[in-house]
Design a protein around this motif. Structure first.
Motif, PDB file in Angstrom:
ATOM      1  N   THR A   1      97.569  36.339 -16.616  1.00 54.22           N
ATOM      2  CA  THR A   1      96.255  36.749 -16.125  1.00 54.22           C
ATOM      3  C   THR A   1      96.383  37.882 -15.112  1.00 54.22           C
TER       4      THR A   1
ATOM      5  N   GLY B   1      89.103  36.071 -16.862  1.00 54.55           N
ATOM      6  CA  GLY B   1      90.423  35.463 -16.937  1.00 54.55           C
ATOM      7  C   GLY B   1      90.332  33.966 -17.140  1.00 54.55           C
TER       8      GLY B   1
ATOM      9  N   LEU C   1      88.907  33.124 -20.755  1.00 53.67           N
ATOM     10  CA  LEU C   1      89.868  33.275 -21.849  1.00 53.67           C
ATOM     11  C   LEU C   1      90.805  32.072 -21.917  1.00 53.67           C
ATOM     12  N   PHE C   2      91.302  31.653 -20.759  1.00 56.09           N
ATOM     13  CA  PHE C   2      92.203  30.501 -20.789  1.00 56.09           C
ATOM     14  C   PHE C   2      91.476  29.245 -21.278  1.00 56.09           C
TER      15      PHE C   2
END
Lengths: 282, 309
Positions: free
Chosen positions: A136, A147, A150-151
């Motif tokens: 990230t 960030g 997305l995870f």
């Protein structure tokens, strides 16, 4: 039905049961009720040591007003929404596709990929922490909502694939075969045959993922820092240090932070429980 | 344009059923591999290095593991030892959520008026974030203002400072964790009880079974799928415990409430500098503890898949 239905028991037994229910419930929710009572007390009750007596005044508007207008709380709440909603959409998009692929087609490696998704879903977060944080940072997404989103999408896809795949498996397969015979393309089968049938699964996953992501704390602390990107679970600690020992405000803040998933649960109860208890019955 | 079926299109169409699943899988697998699968191996790799998260990594071999486990002429890392035993306490005591959940489910499995609302209110703690559960319980335990001590005082039973006492703090946190976890197990069992075959129950009743014997020999076997899921989510939940510890005690008092997941976080992102290598070594140990359970879970699921075919 087990245990024996109460209607078949004596009148006295029924009365006892009816009387016991609310008592047990209050005991069960006692810590929460305590916080709710704290949250409407005036400041003076705490300085006078009146913690558990009758509140000297009903300060609902004052306390909750402070939370909403004199702190960063609304920003944190907005961040939570802006993190949770895209995650839900992204996860559902990805996992309805993977679930479709694994549920409908027979190919080599199908079970292996399926089990990879399940296994990944069980790992401790800490084994992912350092590399994910590093990734990230390298993508310049540290301390951004993107960030975190997305995870979350990637990780939740594991659980959702399990769910979607099992749901699609239970659909009547002849329907898909009939479509194929008619010459319908595979992606059209996904879009027009399978997807409409998956509505209950989509709804169940949406509420479930909403709750999971809203309540996430660990990744919020690892991947974000400050009120620009942090969701409310992480923000509440900052809020609490701002109002140290002002229990009435901290209580009101916690209740506000906890409320959205609670509302979601009560509004979408059927779907929520269907999602959570997937596989609990054969 | 003149040929009705171009060559490349027909190749896709001829193999459509073979290719389509992969097209649908690619985005999901790519994401999952990047954020979940690869990081596991990267963590193994980092655990053999000294790394502050920014500069160069220095290879140190198995030094971190030797320090953790006390191999050679050094003592086992005290903090690691405490964390490990606390993890065991979590694992064992957290399992209490399963019988407690079953008990409440049996209590609520009736059809009196308003029972649906009771069921949802009992389930309620699970929906609240662990952060708020942690706050709620740390206020509940407060020595002066907390409700627990108000109640104890009412019955003249003295007072307790649960989170301030190193011998009690971990149990206090586990009790807080059991609250939502019991709710979860309860809902699993309520769903399971709903699906219990009424004919079998009636048949067993005619044979004179009731109470505990009925529960043990007739009901519980039928609740096996629910029990399995309750077991899985409880084990995973116990080993993942982080939020509650971080909120309620932050590892204290005197480091007595650390668990591996918390200790790892503390080492990797500590205020005294980032020790990501050592942190990754702790995470790796935790991962292998978890792997034992994961393999068992997957094996059970795999056996079921085989039976279903």
């Amino acid at each position: 039905m087990f245990p024996t239905p109460i209607e078949k028991k004596s009148r006295g037994y029924q009365m006892t049961y009816q009387g016991l229910l609310p008592v047990v419930l209050i005991m069960w929710l006692l810590p929460l009720i305590a916080v709710a009572v704290f949250s409407i007390r005036p400041d003076s009750d705490f300085t006078n040591g009146n913690y558990w007596g009758i509140p000297s005044s009903f300060n609902f508007l004052e306390n909750y007003g402070k939370v909403f207008f004199e702190s960063d709380m609304p920003r944190y709440l907005l961040n939570s929404v802006l993190i949770t909603v895209p995650t839900v959409l992204g996860t559902i998009a990805l996992s309805s596709m993977t679930g479709f692929a694994l549920g409908v087609y027979k190919f080599k490696g199908n079970l292996l990929i399926f089990f990879m998704f399940i296994a990944g879903n069980f790992v401790p977060f800490q084994i992912l922490m350092v590399p994910v944080r590093d990734l990230t940072v390298n993508m310049n997404l540290y301390d951004t909502k993107t960030g975190l989103i997305l995870f979350h999408i990637a990780f939740q896809t594991g659980f959702c694939t399990l769910f979607m795949r099992n749901f699609i498996r239970a659909l009547p397969f002849p329907l898909i075969e009939a479509a194929r015979v008619e010459g319908v393309r595979e992606w059209q089968i996904f879009l027009y045959v399978v997807l409409p049938l998956m509505k209950p699964a989509l709804a169940a996953l949406a509420v479930l993922i909403f709750t999971f992501i809203w309540n996430d704390y660990f990744w919020a602390v690892v991947l974000t820092q400050g009120p620009d990107a942090q969701p409310v679970t992480a923000g509440i600690t900052a809020f609490n240090s701002q109002y140290r020992a002002a229990y009435h405000l901290m209580s009101a803040g916690s209740i506000v932070a906890a409320l959205p998933p609670v509302l979601m649960f009560f509004l979408m109860q059927k779907h929520f429980i269907a999602g959570l208890t997937l596989g609990a019955v054969k | 344009m003149s040929t009705p079926v171009p060559q490349n299109r027909s190749r896709y169409r001829r193999n459509e059923i073979a290719i389509t699943p992969w097209l649908f899988l690619i985005p999901g697998i790519a994401f999952f591999a990047l954020y979940v699968i690869m990081p596991i191996f990267q963590s193994f790799w980092i655990s053999f290095h000294e790394w502050d998260g920014l500069g160069e990594k220095t290879y140190v071999g198995t030094a971190h593991y030797e320090r953790l486990l006390g191999i050679g002429d050094q003592n086992m890392d005290r903090k690691f030892e405490v964390s490990f035993w606390n993890n065991l306490k979590w694992l064992v005591l957290y399992l209490l959520a399963i019988p407690m959940g079953l008990f409440i489910a049996l209590f609520l499995n009736q059809t009196v008026r308003g029972i649906r609302i009771y069921k949802s209110l009992f389930f309620f703690p699970f929906v609240i974030s662990q952060v708020v559960v942690g706050l709620v319980f740390s206020w509940f335990y407060l020595p002066r203002e907390g409700l627990l001590n108000a109640i104890l005082g009412f019955f003249n039973m003295g007072s307790l400072n649960i989170l301030g006492d190193p011998t009690m703090a971990t149990y206090g946190i586990i009790a807080a964790g059991l609250w939502p976890q019991t709710a979860y197990c309860m809902i699993l069992y309520l769903t399971g009880l709903n699906a219990v075959d009424p004919e079998q129950v009636e048949a067993a009743r005619l044979d004179g079974a009731k109470g505990w014997r009925m529960l043990w020999y007739v009901i519980l076997p039928q609740l096996k799928p629910a029990t399995f899921i309750a077991f899985v989510v409880t084990i995973i939940g116990a080993l993942r415990s982080f939020d509650l510890i971080s909120i309620m005690t932050n590892g204290g008092p005197f480091g007595s409430t650390r668990v591996l997941s918390f200790y790892m976080f503390e080492e990797s992102l500590s205020e005294f500098g980032f020790r990501m290598g050592y942190g990754s070594a702790i995470a790796t140990v935790l991962f292998f503890i978890m792997l034992g359970f994961i393999v068992y879970f997957l094996y059970s699921m795999w056996r079921e898949e085989k039976e279903a075919r």
